[in-house]
Design a protein around this motif. Structure first.
Motif, PDB file in Angstrom:
ATOM      1  N   ASN A  82      14.366 -48.842  -2.376  1.00 39.79           N
ATOM      2  CA  ASN A  82      14.224 -48.227  -3.689  1.00 39.79           C
ATOM      3  C   ASN A  82      14.780 -46.802  -3.640  1.00 39.79           C
ATOM      4  N   SER A  83      15.887 -46.594  -4.307  1.00 40.15           N
ATOM      5  CA  SER A  83      16.577 -45.313  -4.138  1.00 40.15           C
ATOM      6  C   SER A  83      15.802 -44.134  -4.736  1.00 40.15           C
ATOM      7  N   ASP A  84      14.799 -44.417  -5.564  1.00 43.76           N
ATOM      8  CA  ASP A  84      14.020 -43.305  -6.130  1.00 43.76           C
ATOM      9  C   ASP A  84      12.992 -42.758  -5.145  1.00 43.76           C
ATOM     10  N   LEU A  85      12.718 -43.548  -4.112  1.00 44.06           N
ATOM     11  CA  LEU A  85      11.657 -43.128  -3.193  1.00 44.06           C
ATOM     12  C   LEU A  85      12.258 -42.435  -1.974  1.00 44.06           C
ATOM     13  N   MET A  86      11.628 -41.324  -1.594  1.00 49.58           N
ATOM     14  CA  MET A  86      12.168 -40.523  -0.496  1.00 49.58           C
ATOM     15  C   MET A  86      11.355 -40.759   0.769  1.00 49.58           C
ATOM     16  N   ILE A  87      12.063 -41.077   1.839  1.00 48.50           N
ATOM     17  CA  ILE A  87      11.389 -41.370   3.101  1.00 48.50           C
ATOM     18  C   ILE A  87      10.634 -40.152   3.635  1.00 48.50           C
ATOM     19  N   ASN A  88      11.166 -38.966   3.348  1.00 48.48           N
ATOM     20  CA  ASN A  88      10.504 -37.759   3.852  1.00 48.48           C
ATOM     21  C   ASN A  88       9.693 -37.059   2.773  1.00 48.48           C
ATOM     22  N   ALA A  89       9.078 -37.878   1.895  1.00 44.26           N
ATOM     23  CA  ALA A  89       8.321 -37.305   0.778  1.00 44.26           C
ATOM     24  C   ALA A  89       7.089 -36.542   1.244  1.00 44.26           C
ATOM     25  N   GLY A  90       6.646 -36.790   2.492  1.00 48.85           N
ATOM     26  CA  GLY A  90       5.457 -36.094   2.989  1.00 48.85           C
ATOM     27  C   GLY A  90       4.188 -36.787   2.520  1.00 48.85           C
ATOM     28  N   PRO A  91       3.101 -36.024   2.451  1.00 51.07           N
ATOM     29  CA  PRO A  91       1.787 -36.618   2.202  1.00 51.07           C
ATOM     30  C   PRO A  91       1.690 -37.533   0.975  1.00 51.07           C
ATOM     31  N   SER A  92       2.585 -37.372   0.026  1.00 56.97           N
ATOM     32  CA  SER A  92       2.441 -38.184  -1.192  1.00 56.97           C
ATOM     33  C   SER A  92       3.073 -39.566  -1.038  1.00 56.97           C
ATOM     34  N   LEU A  93       3.696 -39.827   0.125  1.00 54.26           N
ATOM     35  CA  LEU A  93       4.510 -41.037   0.288  1.00 54.26           C
ATOM     36  C   LEU A  93       3.857 -42.321  -0.212  1.00 54.26           C
ATOM     37  N   ILE A  94       2.692 -42.694   0.345  1.00 49.44           N
ATOM     38  CA  ILE A  94       2.160 -44.005  -0.073  1.00 49.44           C
ATOM     39  C   ILE A  94       1.620 -43.993  -1.490  1.00 49.44           C
ATOM     40  N   LYS A 126      -0.985 -41.284   6.909  1.00 50.56           N
ATOM     41  CA  LYS A 126      -0.355 -40.195   7.635  1.00 50.56           C
ATOM     42  C   LYS A 126       0.764 -40.665   8.565  1.00 50.56           C
ATOM     43  N   PHE A 127       0.523 -41.741   9.303  1.00 53.84           N
ATOM     44  CA  PHE A 127       1.532 -42.189  10.269  1.00 53.84           C
ATOM     45  C   PHE A 127       2.886 -42.434   9.589  1.00 53.84           C
ATOM     46  N   PRO A 128       2.932 -43.230   8.506  1.00 52.46           N
ATOM     47  CA  PRO A 128       4.236 -43.454   7.880  1.00 52.46           C
ATOM     48  C   PRO A 128       4.907 -42.166   7.395  1.00 52.46           C
ATOM     49  N   TYR A 129       4.120 -41.257   6.814  1.00 55.94           N
ATOM     50  CA  TYR A 129       4.817 -40.063   6.307  1.00 55.94           C
ATOM     51  C   TYR A 129       5.248 -39.132   7.433  1.00 55.94           C
ATOM     52  N   MET A 130       4.471 -39.124   8.532  1.00 57.83           N
ATOM     53  CA  MET A 130       4.886 -38.304   9.679  1.00 57.83           C
ATOM     54  C   MET A 130       6.156 -38.878  10.301  1.00 57.83           C
ATOM     55  N   VAL A 131       6.199 -40.204  10.420  1.00 61.70           N
ATOM     56  CA  VAL A 131       7.410 -40.835  10.957  1.00 61.70           C
ATOM     57  C   VAL A 131       8.585 -40.507  10.033  1.00 61.70           C
ATOM     58  N   GLY A 132       8.334 -40.628   8.740  1.00 59.40           N
ATOM     59  CA  GLY A 132       9.379 -40.366   7.745  1.00 59.40           C
ATOM     60  C   GLY A 132       9.891 -38.943   7.805  1.00 59.40           C
ATOM     61  N   SER A 133       8.995 -37.973   8.033  1.00 58.38           N
ATOM     62  CA  SER A 133       9.486 -36.590   8.014  1.00 58.38           C
ATOM     63  C   SER A 133       9.851 -36.071   9.399  1.00 58.38           C
ATOM     64  N   ASN A 134       9.617 -36.876  10.448  1.00 58.41           N
ATOM     65  CA  ASN A 134       9.949 -36.393  11.791  1.00 58.41           C
ATOM     66  C   ASN A 134      11.026 -37.210  12.478  1.00 58.41           C
ATOM     67  N   GLY A 135      11.889 -37.804  11.691  1.00 51.67           N
ATOM     68  CA  GLY A 135      13.060 -38.423  12.297  1.00 51.67           C
ATOM     69  C   GLY A 135      12.893 -39.834  12.831  1.00 51.67           C
ATOM     70  N   GLY A 136      11.846 -40.551  12.439  1.00 50.20           N
ATOM     71  CA  GLY A 136      11.753 -41.974  12.771  1.00 50.20           C
ATOM     72  C   GLY A 136      11.429 -42.275  14.218  1.00 50.20           C
ATOM     73  N   SER A 137      12.322 -43.064  14.869  1.00 54.03           N
ATOM     74  CA  SER A 137      11.986 -43.639  16.176  1.00 54.03           C
ATOM     75  C   SER A 137      11.647 -42.597  17.244  1.00 54.03           C
ATOM     76  N   ALA A 138      12.271 -41.426  17.194  1.00 51.27           N
ATOM     77  CA  ALA A 138      11.972 -40.420  18.211  1.00 51.27           C
ATOM     78  C   ALA A 138      10.480 -40.108  18.177  1.00 51.27           C
ATOM     79  N   PHE A 139       9.978 -39.930  16.968  1.00 46.16           N
ATOM     80  CA  PHE A 139       8.550 -39.660  16.790  1.00 46.16           C
ATOM     81  C   PHE A 139       7.718 -40.841  17.286  1.00 46.16           C
ATOM     82  N   VAL A 140       8.131 -42.056  16.903  1.00 46.67           N
ATOM     83  CA  VAL A 140       7.361 -43.259  17.255  1.00 46.67           C
ATOM     84  C   VAL A 140       7.253 -43.396  18.772  1.00 46.67           C
ATOM     85  N   ILE A 141       8.346 -43.162  19.471  1.00 44.29           N
ATOM     86  CA  ILE A 141       8.331 -43.346  20.922  1.00 44.29           C
ATOM     87  C   ILE A 141       7.425 -42.310  21.597  1.00 44.29           C
TER      88      ILE A 141
END
Ligand code: TRP
Length: 446
Positions: free
Chosen positions: A278-290, A29-44
């Motif tokens: 990997n250009s086929d993979l989307m950072i904001n793919a959501g729950p299916s990311l990993i 969950k953490f990686p996909y939430m970071v991915g779909s919520n704009g990265g560092s802003a979410f992390v901080i």
């Protein structure tokens, strides 16, 4: 309380609580939430919530559990009797027990998918990577029957362990599984940083970008902090009931929080370099990311199939050591209330959770379009539990220890230096309660 109901040694409680905290929430969950919520802003914001809200609330949960030495509902009841408080406090435990059941109902669906990867990858050895790419996951998600099968298997495992009892069933297994887990996730992160795009990853995770900071991001980050630390519903309180008498709570909480945060960040470092390269993979793919990312990445690795199987085995174990803590509060309470065998109780609860889980399963496929207030069943449940029930639980827990119970009680149970107690107490009384309330109200009127 007999000795068989106390964790053996000080480290077992830390590992069990870390086992509860570290789970799908960190790696999936953490990686996909970071991915779909704009990265560092979410992390901080997330890190801020962990420190300011997570730490005091977790300490409070452990204190209440240790004092009560019973299920969260009955520990709260005992506190309200002993300190002559309002009888309603036990409903805080009831809210948590139900939250646990609701969370487990969908947690088990994703944990089931992780389980299935172990068994699907192992025999075929990943000789056909396309099978594990995006298509594989979407075809899996489109099949209610497959999802139901693995959801059922995961629930049976969870019920089995909880049926055995916390100290016997969990204590022993976490003591050797968690260290293996830590070593392995670090290895994968090192591997990923070597082959993937680590620069973009570090930039994405840590370079402050406050333009991405929306109210929605803040609410999600707080929900994720609660979810990841397993606080707000009594899981840690239930485990705290078995803590050795002389264990120091301050140090213990710090260790659990550091472990959990470390694993979340390491999971980001294990996953993002591969996504970025990997250009086929989307950072904001959501729950299916990993589920889409890692199998593809492993394929290119020497002994990739072995690594892949190991990774999903570890993910499944991490999920299992978390799911048991979701079931424990309700089970412990029913055991005390009805004086029935644990094994019977978990069968009944397991069945209930299984049925609720069907709703989440159908949200992937036939029920995708059935929406209430714009959410499908799974999204709605996720929102209700993480953004409403857990913060609400956390708020009342902090209110109880920060404002209702005497300060001397906290000093005695926390047993930390005065110079540390002061800021913690202040943070508990004002900052954490204030932050939860603010974020909560904001999200209610969003
Ligand atoms: N913390 C776990 C994870 O990160 C999930 C979890 C276990 C949980 N017990 C909990 C979440 C209690 C909220 C409350 O995967």
């Amino acid at each position: 309380m007999s000795n068989s109901k106390i964790w053996k040694g000080n480290s077992t409680f830390i590992l069990a609580a870390a086992g509860s905290a570290v789970g799908l929430g960190n790696i999936w969950k953490f990686p996909y939430m970071v991915g779909s919520n704009g990265g560092s802003a979410f992390v901080i914001v997330y890190l801020f919530c962990i420190l300011i809200i997570g730490l005091p609330v977790m300490a409070s949960e452990i204190i209440i559990g240790k004092y009560g030495r019973k299920s969260p509902i009955n520990s709260l009841k005992k506190i309200s009797i002993d300190f002559q408080l309002n009888k309603g406090w036990k409903y805080l435990g009831v809210l948590g027990a139900f939250a646990g059941v609701l969370i487990l109902s969908y947690y088990s669906v994703f944990a089931g998918i992780a389980f299935s990867y172990v068994f699907n990858i192992f025999p075929s050895g990943l000789e056909n990577p396309s099978k594990y790419s995006t298509n594989y996951f979407s075809s899996f998600a489109a099949s209610p029957l497959k999802l139901i099968l693995w959801h059922s298997i995961f629930i049976i495992f969870t019920c089995f362990i909880v049926g055995y009892g916390v100290v016997k069933g969990i204590g022993r297994s976490v003591s050797f599984l968690m260290p293996i887990f830590f070593i392995f996730i670090i290895m994968i992160a090192i591997y990923s940083s070597l082959i993937g795009d680590i620069d973009s990853t570090l930039f994405f995770l840590f370079n402050p970008n406050f333009s991405a900071l929306t109210p929605q991001v803040i609410v999600s980050a707080m929900g994720q902090a609660f979810f990841s630390l397993s606080i707000g519903m009594g899981a840690i309180m239930a485990y705290g009931a078995y803590i050795p008498e002389n264990q120091l709570i301050g140090k213990t909480v710090l260790s659990i929080i550091l472990l959990d945060t470390f694993v979340a960040l390491i999971a980001g470092i294990a996953i993002f370099p591969i996504v970025f390269s990997n250009s086929d993979l989307m950072i904001n793919a959501g729950p299916s990311l990993i589920f889409e990312t890692l199998p593809v990445a492993f394929y290119s690795l020497p002994f990739g199939n072995i690594f892949s199987v190991l990774f999903f085995v570890l993910l499944s174990i991490a999920a299992l050591s978390s799911s048991i803590s979701l079931l424990e509060p309700f089970t412990a309470w029913m055991e005390e209330k009805f004086k029935t065998e644990r094994r019977i109780i978990v069968c009944i609860l397991g069945l209930l959770i299984w049925v609720i889980g069907l709703g989440s399963i159908f949200s992937f496929n036939i029920g995708q379009e059935i929406k209430f207030f714009g959410f499908n069943f799974l999204e709605g449940l996720d929102y209700l539990t993480n953004n409403i029930m857990l913060p609400m639980g956390g708020f009342f827990i902090a209110l109880l220890t920060g404002w209702v119970l005497p300060k001397s009680f906290l000093i005695k149970y926390l047993n930390i230096k005065k110079s540390l107690f002061k800021p913690l107490y202040f943070s508990l009384r004002y900052i954490s309660i204030g932050a939860i309330l603010l974020i909560f109200l904001y999200s209610a009127f969003l």
